[in-house]
Design a protein around this motif. Structure first.
Motif, PDB file in Angstrom:
ATOM      1  N   ASN A 175       0.857  -1.180   0.000  1.00 61.86           N
ATOM      2  CA  ASN A 175       0.000   0.000   0.000  1.00 61.86           C
ATOM      3  C   ASN A 175       0.895   1.231   0.000  1.00 61.86           C
ATOM      4  O   ASN A 175       1.914   1.257   0.684  1.00 61.86           O
TER       5      ASN A 175
ATOM      6  N   ARG B  87       0.709   5.742  -0.306  1.00 62.14           N
ATOM      7  CA  ARG B  87      -0.001   6.997  -0.491  1.00 62.14           C
ATOM      8  C   ARG B  87       1.019   8.102  -0.703  1.00 62.14           C
ATOM      9  O   ARG B  87       2.072   8.119  -0.074  1.00 62.14           O
TER      10      ARG B  87
ATOM     11  N   GLU C   2      -4.628  12.345 -11.669  1.00 62.93           N
ATOM     12  CA  GLU C   2      -4.881  11.840 -10.325  1.00 62.93           C
ATOM     13  C   GLU C   2      -3.629  11.164  -9.782  1.00 62.93           C
ATOM     14  O   GLU C   2      -3.077  10.257 -10.429  1.00 62.93           O
TER      15      GLU C   2
ATOM     16  N   SER D 165      -3.497   9.116  -7.588  1.00 66.98           N
ATOM     17  CA  SER D 165      -3.810   7.698  -7.353  1.00 66.98           C
ATOM     18  C   SER D 165      -3.314   6.828  -8.499  1.00 66.98           C
ATOM     19  O   SER D 165      -3.046   5.640  -8.315  1.00 66.98           O
ATOM     20  N   ASP D 166      -3.146   7.407  -9.688  1.00 69.69           N
ATOM     21  CA  ASP D 166      -2.596   6.644 -10.810  1.00 69.69           C
ATOM     22  C   ASP D 166      -1.160   6.214 -10.495  1.00 69.69           C
ATOM     23  O   ASP D 166      -0.755   5.085 -10.805  1.00 69.69           O
TER      24      ASP D 166
ATOM     25  N   GLU E 188       0.115   5.884  -7.473  1.00 71.10           N
ATOM     26  CA  GLU E 188       0.038   4.921  -6.357  1.00 71.10           C
ATOM     27  C   GLU E 188      -0.288   3.525  -6.871  1.00 71.10           C
ATOM     28  O   GLU E 188       0.295   2.535  -6.404  1.00 71.10           O
ATOM     29  N   LYS E 189      -1.200   3.437  -7.831  1.00 70.61           N
ATOM     30  CA  LYS E 189      -1.580   2.135  -8.379  1.00 70.61           C
ATOM     31  C   LYS E 189      -0.408   1.461  -9.094  1.00 70.61           C
ATOM     32  O   LYS E 189      -0.206   0.249  -8.986  1.00 70.61           O
TER      33      LYS E 189
END
Length: 334
Positions: free
Chosen positions: A278, A280, A290, A292-293, A295-296
């Motif tokens: 995980n 962040r 984003e 989050s892209d 992070e993924k």
């Protein structure tokens, strides 16, 4: 007791020899193994490798990082350090008895003039309260070994540099090393021994332990081609294997923050089984898309420099963060 001669300097081979003599070679009496390693950090079985090493320094100096079978803390090895291992049947009373299994070493050092050598605490050998030997044990299937370091003429500064971890916020359940004042043995030996190197020291310790005047009087077992084939197999399975040396680290959480010209970036990640489970990313940077892209893409990647570098190259960092170089972002992650 039987002595197994060994002139290898690769810790990935030397730990494999020890493992082979413990787990696979049928020798019914105690065995003594010595080995001298190239610069390396040997990590305790239950430690978090990342927590113990100065990664940047280790990579720059090409220092081996290898996890051993036994517990305890991380130690630095170089060509000035002699390692010993007593491999013997587990009699049910010797495991954790460091006083018993380090006494032959202490007695040998006393005979070489190092009268101040003694066991202190649970498993350290010291001279004037300065540590020159860390010791550990491991037992399996009715057999065990007790092994330790003998800092004869090590580079003391390298011990500090290689194990001086960069200050990051790391939280894990790994067993942390306790840093101690350290010393070499060489300044304390009698005058007739001061001119010797680590190999000469090894040879002299051997004679003292066996109580003989010549190495020809020492009973030996010479490793065969069949033995070496098995040792290579063990080395590949464990000591040359990233999953063993790094991936076996206990789960840990890591936080890093740095201010770049484009703003502050902070990463918080959880690493388990050697991979990012995980992550962040936070900060006051101005980016498009984003976060989050990013992070993924990083989730699931093995936590080692090569794997992270390969993934970071695929990310359009300027889109998400602004004018930042791949190496800058990589240094934040690892």
């Amino acid at each position: 007791m039987i002595y197994v001669p060994n002139e290898k300097n690769d810790p990935r081979i030397n730990l494999a020899i020890e493992t082979y003599l413990l787990q696979e070679k049928d020798i019914n009496e105690p065995v003594l193994l010595f080995y001298i390693n190239e610069p390396s950090i040997i990590i305790g079985r239950n430690q978090n490798t990342i927590e113990e090493i100065n990664k940047e320094y280790v990579e720059k100096k090409h220092i081996h990082v290898v996890r051993r079978l036994s517990g305890g803390g991380a130690v630095y090895h170089d060509l000035g350090n002699l390692n010993f291992s007593f491999i013997l049947p587990d009699d049910g009373g010797s495991f954790r008895d460091f006083a018993k299994l380090t006494q032959p070493i202490i007695d040998a050092l006393h005979k070489m003039g190092v009268q101040g050598a003694q066991l202190k605490g649970r498993n350290d050998l010291v001279i004037n309260d300065k540590k020159f030997s860390g010791n550990a044990m491991y037992a399996t299937n009715g057999r065990m070994f007790a092994h330790g370091t003998l800092m004869f003429d090590s580079e003391i500064d390298e011990v500090v540099n290689a194990l001086n971890v960069r200050v990051d916020k790391i939280a894990s359940k790994g067993i942390k090393s306790i840093r101690s004042r350290v010393t070499n043995i060489k300044p304390y030996v009698a005058s007739e021994y001061k001119g010797m190197d680590t190999i000469g020291f090894r040879n002299e310790i051997l004679l003292k332990i066996f109580g003989v005047d010549s190495a020809d009087e020492v009973e030996k077992y010479h490793l065969t081609e069949e033995d070496w084939a098995a040792i290579e197999r063990i080395s590949d399975k464990y000591y040359r294997n990233w999953d063993w040396n790094y991936g076996k680290s206990p789960e840990f959480n890591l936080e890093r923050r740095h201010r770049f010209p484009i703003g502050s970036i902070e990463v918080k990640m959880n690493v388990s089984d050697g991979a990012i489970k995980n992550i962040r990313v936070f900060g006051d940077f101005f980016g498009l898309g984003e976060i989050s892209d990013v992070e993924k893409v990083l989730t699931g990647v093995n936590y080692n420099k090569e794997a992270l570098e390969a993934v970071v190259k695929k990310i359009d960092l300027k889109k998400y963060f602004g004018n930042i170089e791949n190496q800058d972002f990589l240094s934040l992650l690892y």
